[in-house]
Design an enzyme around this catalytic site. Structure first.
Site, PDB file in Angstrom:
ATOM      1  N   TYR A 280      -0.750  10.507  15.590  1.00 14.43           N
ATOM      2  CA  TYR A 280       0.138   9.613  14.834  1.00 14.43           C
ATOM      3  C   TYR A 280       0.649   8.481  15.739  1.00 14.43           C
ATOM      4  O   TYR A 280       0.592   7.305  15.373  1.00 14.43           O
ATOM      5  CB  TYR A 280       1.308  10.427  14.268  1.00 14.43           C
ATOM      6  CG  TYR A 280       2.316   9.577  13.528  1.00 14.43           C
ATOM      7  CD1 TYR A 280       2.001   9.011  12.299  1.00 14.43           C
ATOM      8  CD2 TYR A 280       3.583   9.326  14.057  1.00 14.43           C
ATOM      9  CE1 TYR A 280       2.921   8.222  11.619  1.00 14.43           C
ATOM     10  CE2 TYR A 280       4.503   8.545  13.383  1.00 14.43           C
ATOM     11  CZ  TYR A 280       4.169   7.996  12.167  1.00 14.43           C
ATOM     12  OH  TYR A 280       5.067   7.201  11.494  1.00 14.43           O
TER      13      TYR A 280
ATOM     14  N   THR B 269       0.863  -1.187   0.000  1.00 15.72           N
ATOM     15  CA  THR B 269       0.000   0.000   0.000  1.00 15.72           C
ATOM     16  C   THR B 269       0.904   1.244   0.000  1.00 15.72           C
ATOM     17  O   THR B 269       1.959   1.260   0.645  1.00 15.72           O
ATOM     18  CB  THR B 269      -0.947   0.023   1.219  1.00 15.72           C
ATOM     19  OG1 THR B 269      -0.174   0.147   2.413  1.00 15.72           O
ATOM     20  CG2 THR B 269      -1.803  -1.230   1.297  1.00 15.72           C
ATOM     21  N   GLY B 270       0.481   2.267  -0.740  1.00 14.72           N
ATOM     22  CA  GLY B 270       1.278   3.492  -0.814  1.00 14.72           C
ATOM     23  C   GLY B 270       2.664   3.255  -1.385  1.00 14.72           C
ATOM     24  O   GLY B 270       3.628   3.855  -0.927  1.00 14.72           O
TER      25      GLY B 270
ATOM     26  N   ASN C  28       3.941   4.258  -4.002  1.00 17.30           N
ATOM     27  CA  ASN C  28       4.371   5.239  -5.010  1.00 17.30           C
ATOM     28  C   ASN C  28       5.439   6.198  -4.504  1.00 17.30           C
ATOM     29  O   ASN C  28       5.940   7.012  -5.260  1.00 17.30           O
ATOM     30  CB  ASN C  28       3.172   6.036  -5.528  1.00 17.30           C
ATOM     31  CG  ASN C  28       2.499   6.828  -4.437  1.00 17.30           C
ATOM     32  OD1 ASN C  28       1.766   6.263  -3.630  1.00 17.30           O
ATOM     33  ND2 ASN C  28       2.744   8.115  -4.369  1.00 17.30           N
ATOM     34  N   SER C  29       5.770   6.111  -3.205  1.00 16.30           N
ATOM     35  CA  SER C  29       6.828   7.017  -2.734  1.00 16.30           C
ATOM     36  C   SER C  29       7.535   6.422  -1.526  1.00 16.30           C
ATOM     37  O   SER C  29       7.129   5.379  -1.003  1.00 16.30           O
ATOM     38  CB  SER C  29       6.243   8.393  -2.376  1.00 16.30           C
ATOM     39  OG  SER C  29       5.523   8.294  -1.172  1.00 16.30           O
ATOM     40  N   GLY C  30       8.604   7.102  -1.119  1.00 13.26           N
ATOM     41  CA  GLY C  30       9.298   6.792   0.122  1.00 13.26           C
ATOM     42  C   GLY C  30       9.697   5.331   0.307  1.00 13.26           C
ATOM     43  O   GLY C  30      10.188   4.670  -0.611  1.00 13.26           O
TER      44      GLY C  30
HETATM   45  N1  NAP Z   1       9.626   8.352   7.366  1.00 13.24           N
HETATM   46  C1  NAP Z   1       9.855   7.975   8.594  1.00 13.24           C
HETATM   47  O1  NAP Z   1      10.767   8.470   9.273  1.00 13.24           O
HETATM   48  C2  NAP Z   1       9.014   6.885   9.232  1.00 13.24           C
HETATM   49  C3  NAP Z   1       9.312   6.485  10.543  1.00 13.24           C
HETATM   50  C4  NAP Z   1       8.554   5.486  11.127  1.00 13.24           C
HETATM   51  C5  NAP Z   1       7.524   4.889  10.418  1.00 13.24           C
HETATM   52  N2  NAP Z   1       7.242   5.304   9.141  1.00 13.24           N
HETATM   53  C6  NAP Z   1       6.123   4.671   8.434  1.00 13.24           C
HETATM   54  O2  NAP Z   1       6.520   4.243   7.156  1.00 13.24           O
HETATM   55  C7  NAP Z   1       5.395   4.222   6.287  1.00 13.24           C
HETATM   56  C8  NAP Z   1       5.781   4.836   4.951  1.00 13.24           C
HETATM   57  O3  NAP Z   1       6.043   6.207   5.147  1.00 13.24           O
HETATM   58  P1  NAP Z   1       7.085   7.039   4.294  1.00 13.24           P
HETATM   59  O4  NAP Z   1       8.051   7.600   5.248  1.00 13.24           O
HETATM   60  O5  NAP Z   1       7.596   6.250   3.138  1.00 13.24           O
HETATM   61  O6  NAP Z   1       6.145   8.252   3.818  1.00 13.24           O
HETATM   62  P2  NAP Z   1       5.652   8.728   2.378  1.00 13.24           P
HETATM   63  O7  NAP Z   1       6.783   8.832   1.440  1.00 13.24           O
HETATM   64  O8  NAP Z   1       4.825   9.950   2.645  1.00 13.24           O
HETATM   65  O9  NAP Z   1       4.713   7.545   1.914  1.00 13.24           O
HETATM   66  C9  NAP Z   1       3.438   7.374   2.420  1.00 13.24           C
HETATM   67  C10 NAP Z   1       2.610   6.689   1.359  1.00 13.24           C
HETATM   68  O10 NAP Z   1       1.301   6.469   1.878  1.00 13.24           O
HETATM   69  C11 NAP Z   1       0.379   6.870   0.882  1.00 13.24           C
HETATM   70  N3  NAP Z   1      -0.920   7.221   1.451  1.00 13.24           N
HETATM   71  C12 NAP Z   1      -1.205   8.189   2.353  1.00 13.24           C
HETATM   72  N4  NAP Z   1      -2.527   8.219   2.565  1.00 13.24           N
HETATM   73  C13 NAP Z   1      -3.078   7.269   1.769  1.00 13.24           C
HETATM   74  C14 NAP Z   1      -4.409   6.845   1.520  1.00 13.24           C
HETATM   75  N5  NAP Z   1      -5.450   7.428   2.119  1.00 13.24           N
HETATM   76  N6  NAP Z   1      -4.618   5.830   0.668  1.00 13.24           N
HETATM   77  C15 NAP Z   1      -3.578   5.239   0.034  1.00 13.24           C
HETATM   78  N7  NAP Z   1      -2.304   5.613   0.207  1.00 13.24           N
HETATM   79  C16 NAP Z   1      -2.053   6.621   1.058  1.00 13.24           C
HETATM   80  C17 NAP Z   1       1.036   8.078   0.228  1.00 13.24           C
HETATM   81  O11 NAP Z   1       0.392   8.365  -0.999  1.00 13.24           O
HETATM   82  P3  NAP Z   1       0.495   9.858  -1.638  1.00 13.24           P
HETATM   83  O12 NAP Z   1       1.829   9.926  -2.304  1.00 13.24           O
HETATM   84  O13 NAP Z   1      -0.641   9.896  -2.589  1.00 13.24           O
HETATM   85  O14 NAP Z   1       0.372  10.832  -0.506  1.00 13.24           O
HETATM   86  C18 NAP Z   1       2.448   7.544   0.091  1.00 13.24           C
HETATM   87  O15 NAP Z   1       2.563   6.722  -1.032  1.00 13.24           O
HETATM   88  C19 NAP Z   1       4.268   4.951   7.018  1.00 13.24           C
HETATM   89  O16 NAP Z   1       3.337   3.997   7.505  1.00 13.24           O
HETATM   90  C20 NAP Z   1       4.969   5.620   8.178  1.00 13.24           C
HETATM   91  O17 NAP Z   1       4.124   5.729   9.318  1.00 13.24           O
HETATM   92  C21 NAP Z   1       7.953   6.296   8.528  1.00 13.24           C
END
Ligand code: NAP
Length: 308
Positions: A192, A40-41, A43-45
């Site tokens: 969060y 899921t999601g 497309n980024s990160g």
């Molecule tokens: N980054 C950190 O430091 C960190 C630390 C701990 C845990 N995490 C966890 O890692 C996971 C990935 O986060 P990331 O850091 O890679 O952030 P990210 O780059 O913002 O990726 C988040 C993804 O979730 C998608 N998303 C958000 N709302 C959605 C919805 N309603 N339906 C479908 N997709 C949705 C976003 O889509 P859009 O592009 O369309 O917005 C994006 O693809 C998250 O669960 C986050 O809590 C991250």
């Protein structure tokens, strides 16, 4: 003398930052040919990097995204970087229960296997509401994935041994769940933290319920990762956050390592329900291991998403 102090200080800062950013990389060479992975999601990160890593190992990778344009762009990149054409996108908005149900219907019709489900999509603390009037963090990060996983569980069981990986965060420890107010939507960071604690309880209860059925579940803290999170913030906060991220956070590729490890490694099979970071199991605070709370959250979530 002044120059020497400056050089030593700069060196100490540099080494400290390097030490803080150290991550273990998953070096396993196991292939995933014939396996289907849903992210899921993606497309980024972290999700996108996970998709590249698993497609490179031969898996059929499906990224489930809410923005078609972003998904198409990511798909091109994932295919190019992984040298795999076996990557596709599907529409899914986790902030909308109807979208989740439609997605699952289409997925179950189209895909005969589901070997690894990676519940990666997530919202940072934003004070907003989903289409079904759940607080955005709780609704997307927990309830959306809860419904998705339950609807796909039959396919996971048919594809056993299969795995579910839930992206959580070490910040789970700063809050507890309040069952009188699961839709808490007051302080962004706390909303969060609660949703990420919910991901941990969900993983534990899922592991308990699927024990002996070939489905295992893992909660992963990816580390602090320089991803696209800041896109949700105001301009000033975004600039500040990007500066902090640049200094202290690791790359998305590094952040994806523990997810890839839990998706592939045989070491994790006996550790279903566990919490992982940096490619190894990690301890949880005692309150986050309370099976009574995990059960209660499962039952409350079932009621909220109308799962009979
Ligand atoms: N980054 C950190 O430091 C960190 C630390 C701990 C845990 N995490 C966890 O890692 C996971 C990935 O986060 P990331 O850091 O890679 O952030 P990210 O780059 O913002 O990726 C988040 C993804 O979730 C998608 N998303 C958000 N709302 C959605 C919805 N309603 N339906 C479908 N997709 C949705 C976003 O889509 P859009 O592009 O369309 O917005 C994006 O693809 C998250 O669960 C986050 O809590 C991250």
């Amino acid at each position: 003398m002044y120059l020497l102090y400056t050089i030593i200080s700069a060196l100490v800062c540099f080494l400290t930052l390097k030490w803080m950013k150290r991550r273990r990389y998953y070096m396993g060479v196991k292939r995933l040919d014939g396996k289907t992975v849903l992210i899921t999601g993606g497309n980024s990160g972290i999700g996108k990097e996970t998709a590249v890593a698993l497609a490179q190992r031969g898996a059929r990778v499906i990224i489930a995204c809410r923005d078609e344009e972003k998904a198409r762009k990511a798909l091109r990149e994932i295919k190019t970087r992984s040298h795999s054409m076996n990557v596709l996108q599907m529409d899914l908005d986790l902030a909308n229960m109807r979208s989740i149900r439609e997605f699952c219907k289409a997925f179950l019709q189209q895909e005969k296997r589901l070997d690894v489900l990676i519940n990666n999509a997530g919202m940072p603390g934003v004070l907003d509401w989903t289409d079904d009037n759940f607080s955005m963090c709780f609704g997307v990060n927990h309830l959306g994935h809860f419904l998705l996983t339950n609807l796909l569980l039959p396919r996971l069981k048919e594809s056993a041994p299969s795995r579910v990986i839930n992206l959580t965060c070490s910040s789970y420890k700063y809050q507890k769940l309040n069952f009188q107010d699961l839709n808490y939507n007051l302080f962004p960071f706390f909303t969060y933290c609660r949703s990420k604690l919910a991901n941990i309880y969900f993983t534990q209860e899922l592991a308990r319920m699927t024990e002996g059925r070939g489905v295992t579940a893992y909660a992963v803290h990816p580390g602090f990762v320089q991803s696209s999170w800041t896109g949700h913030f105001s301009v000033l906060y975004r600039i500040l956050a990007q500066l902090v991220m640049w200094m202290f956070f690791v790359s998305c590729e590094a952040g994806a390592q523990t997810v890839v490890y839990c998706a592939i490694s045989d070491e994790v099979i006996p550790l279903s329900g566990g919490y992982f970071t940096d490619c190894r199991p990690a301890p949880l605070r005692a309150f986050a291991r309370d099976s009574g709370v995990a059960r209660k959250l499962w039952e409350a979530s079932e009621r909220l998403v109308h799962l009979a």
